[in-house]
Design a protein around this motif. Structure first.
Motif, short mmCIF file in Angstrom:
data_model
loop_
_atom_site.label_atom_id
_atom_site.label_comp_id
_atom_site.label_asym_id
_atom_site.label_seq_id
_atom_site.Cartn_x
_atom_site.Cartn_y
_atom_site.Cartn_z
N GLU A 51 43.42 30.43 46.20
CA GLU A 51 43.43 30.10 44.77
C GLU A 51 43.54 28.60 44.56
O GLU A 51 42.85 28.03 43.70
CB GLU A 51 44.56 30.83 44.06
CG GLU A 51 44.33 32.33 43.96
CD GLU A 51 45.50 33.09 43.37
OE1 GLU A 51 46.61 32.51 43.23
OE2 GLU A 51 45.31 34.27 43.04
N GLU A 55 40.68 26.31 42.82
CA GLU A 55 40.97 25.45 41.67
C GLU A 55 40.53 24.01 41.94
O GLU A 55 39.94 23.35 41.09
CB GLU A 55 42.46 25.50 41.35
CG GLU A 55 42.83 24.72 40.11
CD GLU A 55 44.32 24.82 39.78
OE1 GLU A 55 44.83 23.87 39.16
OE2 GLU A 55 44.95 25.83 40.14
N SER A 81 42.41 39.71 41.58
CA SER A 81 41.90 38.33 41.45
C SER A 81 41.06 38.12 40.19
O SER A 81 40.56 37.02 39.97
CB SER A 81 41.08 37.96 42.68
OG SER A 81 39.90 38.75 42.76
N VAL A 84 41.76 34.94 38.02
CA VAL A 84 41.45 33.70 38.74
C VAL A 84 39.93 33.52 38.86
O VAL A 84 39.41 32.42 38.65
CB VAL A 84 42.12 33.69 40.13
CG1 VAL A 84 41.69 32.47 40.94
CG2 VAL A 84 43.63 33.74 39.99
#
Length: 135
Positions: A51, A55, A81, A84
């Motif tokens: 993650e 990002e 997920s 995200v």
């Protein structure tokens, strides 16, 4: 002990993959091998780092890295997920986002109630990209 070594090896592979994804001169075949290994491992311990790397890839505008990391994260975390993946997908990086659409769409179809809990609040979010992704 073997599980710890395996987890360390996978963390090192993820770090190596992340460096390669940021390098425009990287060996794409080697990256593909790492991607397959990490996705096949489905190690939940990798999720926070996946993650974070995702990002960072989105923040850097790296569409290729985003695509690769989304695939690994989707394989590893599954439906958990969704939020995200949608947040990463919501950013227009000027690339073809077709491959990014598949996992969130499948996850939303597999568990519509959970998807609604994520998507409905985002439909009124002040961020227009997030609203578009939710809708």
């Amino acid at each position: 002990m073997e599980d710890q070594r395996s987890a360390c090896d996978l963390n090192a592979r993820l770090d190596e993959l992340s460096v390669g994804l940021a390098d425009p001169d990287c060996d794409l075949d080697a990256l593909g091998d790492m991607e397959k290994q990490l996705a096949a491992a489905q190690q939940a311990a990798l999720i926070p780092r996946l993650e974070a790397y995702l990002e960072a890839a989105v923040a850097a505008g790296n569409g290729y890295a985003r695509s690769v990391l989304v695939g690994i994260l989707a394989e590893t975390a599954g439906r958990a997920s969704l939020a995200v993946l949608l947040r990463a997908w919501s950013r227009d990086l000027g690339d073809d986002q077709d491959s990014l659409t598949t996992a969130p769409s499948v996850f939303a179809q597999e568990d519509p109630a959970a998807a609604r809990r994520t998507l409905v609040p985002w439909a009124e979010d002040p961020d227009p990209d997030l609203r578009r992704a939710a809708i």
